[in-house]
Design an enzyme around this catalytic site. Structure first.
Site, short mmCIF file in Angstrom:
data_model
loop_
_atom_site.label_atom_id
_atom_site.label_comp_id
_atom_site.label_asym_id
_atom_site.label_seq_id
_atom_site.Cartn_x
_atom_site.Cartn_y
_atom_site.Cartn_z
N ARG A 78 23.21 28.75 32.05
CA ARG A 78 23.03 27.47 32.74
C ARG A 78 22.54 26.34 31.83
NH1 ARG A 78 17.72 28.76 36.54
NH2 ARG A 78 16.19 29.01 34.86
N HIS A 128 21.42 26.62 27.54
CA HIS A 128 21.78 26.68 26.12
C HIS A 128 22.14 28.12 25.74
CE1 HIS A 128 20.11 22.69 25.56
NE2 HIS A 128 18.96 23.09 26.05
N GLY A 179 19.52 31.04 24.74
CA GLY A 179 18.36 31.13 25.64
C GLY A 179 17.12 30.45 25.10
N ALA A 186 0.26 35.58 22.00
CA ALA A 186 1.07 35.16 20.84
C ALA A 186 1.43 33.68 20.91
CB ALA A 186 2.33 36.01 20.75
N HIS A 221 5.64 49.31 -6.59
CA HIS A 221 4.48 48.56 -7.10
C HIS A 221 4.98 47.39 -7.96
CE1 HIS A 221 0.50 47.83 -8.82
NE2 HIS A 221 1.10 47.72 -10.00
#
Length: 464
Positions: free
Chosen positions: A36, A38, A41, A183, A443
């Site tokens: 509906r 973009h 989402g 978050a 490393h």
């Protein structure tokens, strides 16, 4: 004229829906997707991606202020807020456009419009040109979720912002209140605090980032406070009085109500599923607290109707939605996919310092009855972290003492959102401590701390 009969119709083109459509098409299904607003989402357009673009800006800004530490000179450091926003929107636009290309490439028919399900196997799409009546044996609901608004704390786009306002600010807040330290809240707090806003975070729970391991939350809180953030825990915003250019927040903490003045408020108090207007309850779909109730294979109980991603409940993460989309597409095509295990999905927060985790916290593992072995390793003991100028952080691992199973891993520090996938793979492969200890980590890398944390759990840590 576009076809109206399909094997599968996906409603919602976010990271769950568009991925489900692609996978179903790969498996030979004739697929349509309805969106509906973009393609991509909320995630691509107003969530995961544009926020990361803005947080990258604040990260670079922070490093510029540390130039002297690295033997560099940088004077008169500043920023152009409009340019910051423009870059973020361009990144989102680029990726959203890419989804359209992917739909075309995979022969997925796209309908831009509002979908309803008038009957089983039928989807009605209201478009700008009229209404399209579509049919399919299977339908996937991937309509996502939206920000929750609490009574009295509603956004007005001026003084009180939701995430869209915070992503396209017309001005830089001077004194900012962020309601909620999940978050979304803590990422916006981190961005605006780094750019100079006097930032206060109010969290109703007993700690910031409340879904994370308690040690990680406490460590992160100390770092946020070092950066100048004010953190109010076990606190609740009861009321917002809006005036000219200011908001007075009534904050209840310790049984007393305090009044604090701000020029901007960002509300980040969770999400609600987009379940309205689809005709779900008439079909017999069970909805619990704005989310569709499903089984482990995302089946709704209505034949041929599935629900994935945020609309199907926690964890509300794009990568969870995408994986569910693949699983359902394979199930529909006759495959036998494994169900998604929520406890094996990593959560990542891109504040400064970053936070990432997978599996059970130490407290949850004990609550479930496990006898645990716990390992920890600090960033200060890692050569790469010191070379990067990022010595603040830690990695924590939780093992089943009986079997050596990796029950959980929890991190706070530079680039941990990139490190966590090593432990995610470990959990997926049912890795034990022996496998991890026998693995050679390169490393110098930050990943060596992952090895040391495992070694520490079994009394074998080297560099601490």
């Amino acid at each position: 004229m576009a076809a109206t009969s399909f094997d599968l119709i996906v409603i919602g083109a976010g990271p769950g829906g568009y991925v489900a459509a692609i996978r179903a098409s790969q498996l030979g299904q004739k697929v349509a997707i309805v969106e509906r607003e973009h393609l991509g989402g909320i995630c691509l357009n107003w969530g995961c991606i544009p926020t990361k673009a803005m947080l990258r800006t604040s990260e670079v800004f922070h490093l510029m202020h540390r130039a002297k530490e690295f033997g560099l000179k940088a004077d008169n450091i500043g920023y152009d807020l409009d340019a910051v926003v423009k870059r973020s929107r361009n990144v989102a636009g680029q990726l959203s456009g890419g989804i359209g290309h992917l739909m075309k490439k995979n022969k997925v028919t796209v309908f831009m419009g509002e979908a309803t399900i008038p009957a089983k196997g039928k989807v009605s799409v209201k478009t700008e040109k009229g209404t399209e009546e579509l049919t399919a044996k299977n339908i996937i609901l991937a309509t996502g979720a939206r920000a929750r608004e609490l009574p009295g704390l509603e956004a007005d786009g001026d003084l009180v912002w939701m995430y869209k306002d915070a992503l396209t600010p017309k001005r830089m807040p001077k004194k900012l209140l962020v309601i909620g330290s999940g978050a979304i809240g803590i990422e916006f707090a981190s961005f605006y605090n780094t750019l100079g806003a006097d930032t206060t975070v109010v969290e109703v729970m007993d700690r910031v980032l409340p879904v994370e391991d308690e040690e990680i939350s406490k460590f992160a809180k100390k770092q946020f406070e070092k950066q100048g953030m004010k953190i109010m825990q076990k606190a609740m915003v009861k009321q917002l009085d809006r005036g000219k250019g200011k908001v007075t927040a009534h904050i209840e903490v310790g049984g007393k109500v305090e009044k604090h003045e701000f020029d901007t408020v960002i509300s980040a108090v969770g999400i609600v599923g987009n379940v309205e207007g689809l005709g779900l309850e008439e079909l017999g779909v069970k909805i619990d607290r704005t989310h569709v109730v499903t089984d482990e294979y995302c089946r709704t109980g209505v034949d041929g109707l599935f629900a994935i991603g945020d609309i199907a409940g926690a964890p509300w993460l794009a990568h969870k939605a995408s994986h569910e989309g693949v699983m359902v597409a394979e199930l529909i095509a006759g495959g036998h996919p494994h169900p998604v295990k929520p406890e094996s999905i990593a959560g990542c927060t891109y504040c400064h310092p970053q936070v990432a985790s997978v599996g059970f916290t130490e407290a949850k593992a004990k609550e479930l009855g496990y006898d645990v072995k716990v390992g920890r390793f600090p960033f200060i003991g890692n050569g790469k972290a010191i070379a990067l100028g990022e010595p603040e952080g830690m990695i924590k691992t939780v093992f089943d003492a009986k079997t050596g199973e990796l029950l959980g891993a929890h991190m706070v520090g530079a680039e941990v959102t990139e490190l966590i996938q090593g432990y995610v793979v470990g959990r997926q492969l049912e890795t034990t401590e022996e496998d991890l200890m026998a693995t050679v980590f390169p490393h110098p890398t930050l990943s060596e701390m992952m090895h040391e944390s495992v070694l520490d759990a079994y009394g074998r840590v080297i560099h601490m």
